[in-house]
Enzyme design. Structure first.
Site, PDB file in Angstrom:
ATOM      1  N   GLU A  46       0.807  -1.229   0.000  1.00 39.99           N
ATOM      2  CA  GLU A  46       0.000   0.000   0.000  1.00 39.99           C
ATOM      3  C   GLU A  46       0.837   1.276   0.000  1.00 39.99           C
ATOM      4  OE1 GLU A  46      -3.017  -0.782  -0.502  1.00 39.99           O
ATOM      5  OE2 GLU A  46      -2.806  -2.870   0.096  1.00 39.99           O
ATOM      6  N   THR A  51       1.554   2.103  -8.322  1.00 37.99           N
ATOM      7  CA  THR A  51       1.052   3.267  -9.055  1.00 37.99           C
ATOM      8  C   THR A  51       2.195   3.955  -9.790  1.00 37.99           C
ATOM      9  OG1 THR A  51      -0.654   3.569  -7.367  1.00 37.99           O
ATOM     10  CG2 THR A  51      -0.253   5.413  -8.849  1.00 37.99           C
ATOM     11  N   ARG A 179      -6.790  -0.366  -7.635  1.00 36.35           N
ATOM     12  CA  ARG A 179      -5.945  -1.134  -6.706  1.00 36.35           C
ATOM     13  C   ARG A 179      -6.093  -2.619  -6.954  1.00 36.35           C
ATOM     14  NH1 ARG A 179      -2.120  -2.732  -5.139  1.00 36.35           N
ATOM     15  NH2 ARG A 179      -1.354  -3.018  -3.000  1.00 36.35           N
ATOM     16  N   ASP A 201       8.381  -4.640 -10.657  1.00 37.06           N
ATOM     17  CA  ASP A 201       7.511  -4.387  -9.501  1.00 37.06           C
ATOM     18  C   ASP A 201       7.232  -5.730  -8.842  1.00 37.06           C
ATOM     19  OD1 ASP A 201       5.750  -3.298  -7.663  1.00 37.06           O
ATOM     20  OD2 ASP A 201       4.050  -3.258  -9.045  1.00 37.06           O
ATOM     21  N   GLN A 205       3.636  -7.126   0.126  1.00 39.38           N
ATOM     22  CA  GLN A 205       3.193  -7.742   1.367  1.00 39.38           C
ATOM     23  C   GLN A 205       4.287  -8.650   1.925  1.00 39.38           C
ATOM     24  OE1 GLN A 205       1.144  -7.558  -1.429  1.00 39.38           O
ATOM     25  NE2 GLN A 205       0.269  -5.741  -0.492  1.00 39.38           N
TER      26      GLN A 205
END
Length: 361
Positions: A46, A51, A179, A201, A205
């Site tokens: 997050e 993005t 998302r 990327d 987590q």
């Protein structure tokens, strides 16, 4: 005088030529690999790194095709529905259901019963719009740091008239805000000012991190992304762990890892827009993990003082005195900001790469 050596047969000459061609192809491939700039995006879940990854596509890749827009549309629907359902659930959990306006009780029930993966038609969209403007939902939103919700979803709530239209198709900005939790490794390739770039990327987590290190020991640069605005929030995976504390600890692990000893290290302190809004409501020192925060200069704004404080927390974790940690303050959803920042990073990366190659002192 006789011949000094045996002559090759035509088959042997053909084989020799084939071997040379294979060797040249391998050398060319190796040279191209050495010239390629490899960027690894890392950060806790997050943080906004995915993005930024998508922004690279906007800036340097092919524009979204109509088919890709159609594929993103259901993601926008799902993000919007599940987020409003989350607000409804927490409105009840926090004891604010009684604050829901009487005319919105039916809307509350409609959203609560909605299919997470359904489309947003006019009745559902109308219900979402009414609830977003409801005082009970508003009180719950003010306490959003106490539960898990993606804050940027408010853009979808504000755009709900457009999203519930029959002819709605996701836009580029919708794509940036959408998302989808990253799992595994995603790669994109670009040619930027004549230089080949490859960007990776990976899942942010905790259960994804074991996949990171051993795969990327030859990257040119690591871009580590941390969300400034999450200093009072908890992890998705562990409700007892502060997100900013987790990000600082993870940065320590990455910045001092032997695999990245030769890689440039770039820190993006992201979500500056959300941080600027939150700092007016939530004092950094009110969060137990950051109770040592003091604004040293009374003339300095809370925004600037807060950034300086968190930046110092990250930089203090670097244990290599001669390694420069480049840093930028970013808003991943702002294409213009990301372009300016990446242009600065590109110059740093190319310069450091030339130094490592022996072409610069």
């Amino acid at each position: 005088m006789g011949a000094c050596g045996s002559s090759m047969t035509s088959e042997e000459r053909a084989q020799q030529q084939a071997n040379k061609e294979v060797e040249k192809a391998m050398q060319d491939a190796f040279q191209k690999e050495q010239e390629k700039i490899k960027l690894l995006l890392l950060g806790a879940g997050e943080s906004g790194k995915s993005t930024i990854f998508k922004q690279m596509r906007v800036l340097y890749g092919a524009p979204l095709s109509e088919e890709e827009k159609r594929q993103i549309t259901p993601v926008v629907y799902s993000n919007t529905i599940t987020s409003m359902k989350c607000l409804c659930e927490n409105t009840t959990a926090l004891g604010y259901e009684g604050d829901i306006a009487p005319e919105n009780k039916e809307h509350f029930a409609t959203v609560s019963a909605a299919d997470d993966n359904g489309e947003i038609d006019v009745p559902l969209g109308t219900a979402i719009k009414a609830l977003w403007n409801d005082p009970g939902i508003g009180k719950t939103w003010e306490r959003r740091s106490e539960f898990q919700i993606v804050e940027s979803v408010k853009a979808y709530f504000r755009e709900i008239d457009r999203i519930m239209a029959d002819d709605y198709v996701a836009t580029q900005q919708d794509m940036l805000l959408a998302r989808v939790r990253t799992s595994g490794i995603v790669t994109e390739k670009y040619i930027i000012d004549g230089t080949p770039f490859e960007m990776y990327d990976v899942g942010g987590q905790r259960n994804e991190r074991k996949k990171w290190i051993h795969c990327f020991d030859d990257v040119t640069a690591v871009i580590f992304v941390a969300a400034l605005s999450e200093y009072d929030q908890r992890l998705f995976e562990d409700a007892n762990t502060n997100r900013m504390t987790e990000a600082i600890d993870l940065f320590d692990e990455i910045a001092n890892n032997r695999y990245f000893r030769e890689s440039s290290m770039i820190l993006f302190l992201n979500k500056r827009d959300l941080f600027e809004s939150k700092i007016t409501r939530v004092d950094i020192a009110s969060v137990q993990a950051f109770s040592d925060y003091v604004k040293k200069d009374p003339e300095q704004s809370d925004y600037d003082a807060g950034i300086a404080y968190f930046l110092s927390k990250f930089l203090a974790r670097s244990k290599t005195d001669d390694k420069v940690i480049y840093h930028h303050i970013t808003c991943a959803t702002d294409t213009e900001n990301v372009e300016v920042v990446f242009n600065a990073c590109k110059d740093i990366i190319l310069r450091d790469n030339l130094k490592d190659s022996g072409f610069m002192d």
